[in-house]
Design a protein around this motif. Structure first.
Motif, PDB file in Angstrom:
ATOM      1  N   ASN A  92       0.826  -1.205   0.000  1.00 19.38           N
ATOM      2  CA  ASN A  92       0.000   0.000   0.000  1.00 19.38           C
ATOM      3  C   ASN A  92       0.862   1.258   0.000  1.00 19.38           C
ATOM      4  N   PHE A  93       1.980   1.201   0.735  1.00 17.67           N
ATOM      5  CA  PHE A  93       2.883   2.348   0.754  1.00 17.67           C
ATOM      6  C   PHE A  93       3.493   2.557  -0.628  1.00 17.67           C
ATOM      7  N   GLU A  94       3.903   1.458  -1.273  1.00 19.99           N
ATOM      8  CA  GLU A  94       4.472   1.568  -2.615  1.00 19.99           C
ATOM      9  C   GLU A  94       3.449   2.135  -3.595  1.00 19.99           C
ATOM     10  N   ALA A  95       2.203   1.708  -3.447  1.00 22.47           N
ATOM     11  CA  ALA A  95       1.152   2.208  -4.330  1.00 22.47           C
ATOM     12  C   ALA A  95       0.972   3.713  -4.153  1.00 22.47           C
ATOM     13  N   GLN A  96       0.926   4.148  -2.891  1.00 21.69           N
ATOM     14  CA  GLN A  96       0.748   5.569  -2.634  1.00 21.69           C
ATOM     15  C   GLN A  96       1.954   6.371  -3.118  1.00 21.69           C
ATOM     16  N   ARG A  97       3.149   5.796  -2.937  1.00 17.44           N
ATOM     17  CA  ARG A  97       4.353   6.498  -3.368  1.00 17.44           C
ATOM     18  C   ARG A  97       4.387   6.633  -4.886  1.00 17.44           C
ATOM     19  N   LEU A  98       4.020   5.555  -5.591  1.00 13.41           N
ATOM     20  CA  LEU A  98       3.981   5.623  -7.052  1.00 13.41           C
ATOM     21  C   LEU A  98       2.877   6.568  -7.516  1.00 13.41           C
ATOM     22  N   TYR A  99       1.703   6.452  -6.893  1.00 15.42           N
ATOM     23  CA  TYR A  99       0.583   7.321  -7.282  1.00 15.42           C
ATOM     24  C   TYR A  99       0.927   8.789  -7.037  1.00 15.42           C
ATOM     25  N   SER A 100       1.634   9.078  -5.949  1.00 15.08           N
ATOM     26  CA  SER A 100       1.970  10.473  -5.629  1.00 15.08           C
ATOM     27  C   SER A 100       2.847  11.107  -6.699  1.00 15.08           C
ATOM     28  N   ARG A 101       3.531  10.282  -7.491  1.00 14.69           N
ATOM     29  CA  ARG A 101       4.379  10.802  -8.565  1.00 14.69           C
ATOM     30  C   ARG A 101       3.581  11.069  -9.837  1.00 14.69           C
ATOM     31  N   SER A 102       2.316  10.693  -9.858  1.00 17.17           N
ATOM     32  CA  SER A 102       1.523  10.783 -11.081  1.00 17.17           C
ATOM     33  C   SER A 102       0.876  12.149 -11.258  1.00 17.17           C
ATOM     34  N   SER A 103       0.506  12.437 -12.508  1.00 21.74           N
ATOM     35  CA  SER A 103      -0.206  13.684 -12.790  1.00 21.74           C
ATOM     36  C   SER A 103      -1.605  13.672 -12.191  1.00 21.74           C
ATOM     37  N   LYS A 159     -17.876  -9.093  -8.890  1.00 20.09           N
ATOM     38  CA  LYS A 159     -17.026  -7.943  -9.215  1.00 20.09           C
ATOM     39  C   LYS A 159     -16.415  -7.421  -7.918  1.00 20.09           C
ATOM     40  N   ILE A 160     -15.093  -7.198  -7.923  1.00 21.80           N
ATOM     41  CA  ILE A 160     -14.402  -6.667  -6.743  1.00 21.80           C
ATOM     42  C   ILE A 160     -13.539  -5.489  -7.170  1.00 21.80           C
ATOM     43  N   ASP A 161     -13.792  -4.342  -6.570  1.00 21.88           N
ATOM     44  CA  ASP A 161     -13.001  -3.137  -6.830  1.00 21.88           C
ATOM     45  C   ASP A 161     -13.140  -2.242  -5.604  1.00 21.88           C
ATOM     46  N   ILE A 162     -12.236  -2.426  -4.627  1.00 22.26           N
ATOM     47  CA  ILE A 162     -12.352  -1.678  -3.373  1.00 22.26           C
ATOM     48  C   ILE A 162     -11.069  -0.937  -3.004  1.00 22.26           C
ATOM     49  N   ASP A 163     -10.129  -0.839  -3.944  1.00 22.37           N
ATOM     50  CA  ASP A 163      -8.916  -0.038  -3.721  1.00 22.37           C
ATOM     51  C   ASP A 163      -8.210  -0.413  -2.422  1.00 22.37           C
ATOM     52  N   GLY A 164      -8.037  -1.687  -2.190  1.00 26.20           N
ATOM     53  CA  GLY A 164      -7.376  -2.095  -0.954  1.00 26.20           C
ATOM     54  C   GLY A 164      -7.231  -3.603  -0.853  1.00 26.20           C
ATOM     55  N   PRO A 165      -8.008  -4.215   0.040  1.00 29.18           N
ATOM     56  CA  PRO A 165      -7.844  -5.657   0.268  1.00 29.18           C
ATOM     57  C   PRO A 165      -8.566  -6.521  -0.765  1.00 29.18           C
ATOM     58  N   ASN A 190      -3.486  -4.857  -9.796  1.00 27.06           N
ATOM     59  CA  ASN A 190      -2.399  -3.886  -9.729  1.00 27.06           C
ATOM     60  C   ASN A 190      -1.161  -4.395 -10.471  1.00 27.06           C
ATOM     61  N   PHE A 191      -0.454  -3.464 -11.113  1.00 26.86           N
ATOM     62  CA  PHE A 191       0.783  -3.798 -11.803  1.00 26.86           C
ATOM     63  C   PHE A 191       2.014  -3.320 -11.039  1.00 26.86           C
ATOM     64  N   TYR A 192       1.847  -3.034  -9.781  1.00 26.81           N
ATOM     65  CA  TYR A 192       2.973  -2.634  -8.945  1.00 26.81           C
ATOM     66  C   TYR A 192       3.018  -3.554  -7.732  1.00 26.81           C
ATOM     67  N   PHE A 247      -0.506   0.940 -14.558  1.00 28.48           N
ATOM     68  CA  PHE A 247      -0.702   1.112 -13.118  1.00 28.48           C
ATOM     69  C   PHE A 247      -1.704   0.086 -12.588  1.00 28.48           C
ATOM     70  N   GLN A 248      -2.860   0.027 -13.212  1.00 27.94           N
ATOM     71  CA  GLN A 248      -3.900  -0.926 -12.828  1.00 27.94           C
ATOM     72  C   GLN A 248      -4.623  -1.405 -14.077  1.00 27.94           C
ATOM     73  N   ALA A 249      -5.523  -2.372 -13.862  1.00 28.41           N
ATOM     74  CA  ALA A 249      -6.354  -2.855 -14.970  1.00 28.41           C
ATOM     75  C   ALA A 249      -7.602  -3.502 -14.403  1.00 28.41           C
ATOM     76  N   ASP A 250      -8.609  -3.615 -15.240  1.00 25.69           N
ATOM     77  CA  ASP A 250      -9.782  -4.425 -14.929  1.00 25.69           C
ATOM     78  C   ASP A 250      -9.595  -5.754 -15.647  1.00 25.69           C
ATOM     79  N   ALA A 251      -9.475  -6.830 -14.881  1.00 26.01           N
ATOM     80  CA  ALA A 251      -9.265  -8.161 -15.443  1.00 26.01           C
ATOM     81  C   ALA A 251     -10.573  -8.934 -15.399  1.00 26.01           C
TER      82      ALA A 251
END
Length: 381
Positions: A92-103, A159-165, A190-192, A247-251
């Motif tokens: 989760n920290f890596e995700a936030q760190r990568l996201y924080s670098r995004s536009s 369908k599962i999309d809850i941005d976490g667990p 997630n791809f990270y 970054f992410q995808a819907d599979a």
């Protein structure tokens, strides 16, 4: 997205419903499933209390319900016992760190003050569900167990999309896919992240779903540009962009009863289950896979609907539902001729080479340059 074939299937259902479980239903269940009309039954879970209240207040189908709660795997589940909270928090920290670098993160920072006071629908449109009234995280529910309590013994789509667990929730269904008769699942991946086996990454999700007997049938990739050089956003909110890194995808995963090693699965599926599976493929813009099911089980499915008409609907979908779409038999016959209609047009021929430079042309060019050194006049013929 064409729903003509799915509507045809929905109208042919007699003894079964189409059942959807949506974990992370903010914004409402995908409207495409409404094609099943009064045959639709669904339950949605979301952590936003106000959003669930809003959705329930606007819901016209009495068989669609919403539950305001965080969702997680039960503490006594085998996955929970072997999960590594430290690794998962690192992810989760890596995700936030990568996201924080995004536009996208930069744009959200620009809009943050406005969103804090914005109405609910705008906050959720920007995926800022954390700004809304939330359920008690200490009272997270196990969706897999709760389904049994509310009488959901048969489920068609998860369908599962809850941005976490997400991966934890997916694992809570381990061993229940066959029992529920699940036909397909649409999962955010997630791809990270690292290589830990309990992390919410695409490779773990894919391995898990294949182990359950499902095929990856679609992967809708989302890329995010870095704030160092923003790209144009791909949608009307700060999120995925036209250019950037994955970054992410819907599979999307589904059963494949046509596979030679899936004879037991094929035999276990009712005729209406086969019809619903074909409808799912069609809704996911894969009319070819839907047609394959109809042809493989033609004799069984003929009791449900007119197979030839159904194939015509799928052939029309493959032709973008054009008014002049060929019926199935004619479409297949055209392909058998190796028709150029199934290929992109040939590239345009390159422009002819310039005429060779001759002494006469050199002298003419020199004369023009002498008469008009600034190139203000057109060349003489």
């Amino acid at each position: 997205m064409s729903t003509k074939f799915a509507a045809f299937v929905a109208g042919s259902l007699r003894s079964e419903r189409f059942t959807l479980v949506d974990v992370g239903c903010s914004g409402g269940i995908d409207s495409v499933w409404r094609v099943f009309g009064d045959r639709l039954r669904a339950v949605g879970f979301d952590a936003s209390v106000r959003e669930c209240e809003r959705l329930a207040g606007e819901e016209a189908n009495p068989d669609v319900r919403y539950i305001a709660a965080f969702v997680d795997v039960a503490p006594d589940h085998p996955f929970a016992r072997r999960s590594d909270p430290q690794r998962e928090s690192t992810l989760n920290f890596e995700a936030q760190r990568l996201y924080s670098r995004s536009s996208a993160a930069w744009a959200m920072e620009i809009r943050s003050a406005h969103l804090a006071a914005a109405p609910l629908h705008e906050q959720l449109q920007h995926n800022a569900w954390g700004l809304t009234e939330l359920a008690d995280p200490a009272r997270a529910v196990d969706a897999a167990r709760l389904l049994e309590e509310i009488g959901y013994a048969d489920v068609d789509v998860l369908k599962i999309d809850i941005d976490g667990p997400d991966f934890r929730v997916l694992n809570s269904f381990d061993g229940l896919f066959d029992k529920l008769g699940l036909l397909a699942a649409r999962l955010e991946v997630n791809f990270y992240g690292g290589a830990g086996e309990t992390l919410h990454t695409f490779h773990n999700t894919d391995r898990f779903m294949r182990g359950q007997g499902y095929e990856l049938v679609a992967l809708e990739n989302r890329v995010y540009s870095m704030r160092a050089l923003p790209s144009r956003f791909a949608i009307t909110m700060p999120a995925q962009t036209e250019r950037g890194r994955p970054f992410q995808a819907d599979a999307s995963y589904a059963r494949d009863p046509v596979r030679g090693d899936m004879k037991d699965l094929a035999a276990s599926l009712s005729v209406e289950k086969l019809g619903k599976l074909a409808a799912i493929y069609s809704i996911w813009d894969q009319p070819d896979s839907a047609a394959e099911i109809l042809l493989a089980f033609r004799e069984r499915m003929a009791a449900m609907f007119d197979i030839d008409h159904a194939l015509d609907l799928l052939a029309a979908q493959m032709q973008d539902d054009r008014e002049d779409a060929l019926p199935y038999r004619d479409y297949m016959a055209l392909f058998a001729t190796d028709s150029p209609a199934f290929y992109p047009p040939p590239p345009k021929p390159p422009p002819p080479p310039p005429p060779p430079v001759t002494l006469r042309r050199r002298l003419a060019a020199a004369r023009r340059a002498f008469d008009d050194p600034n190139g203000a006049f057109p060349p003489r013929e």
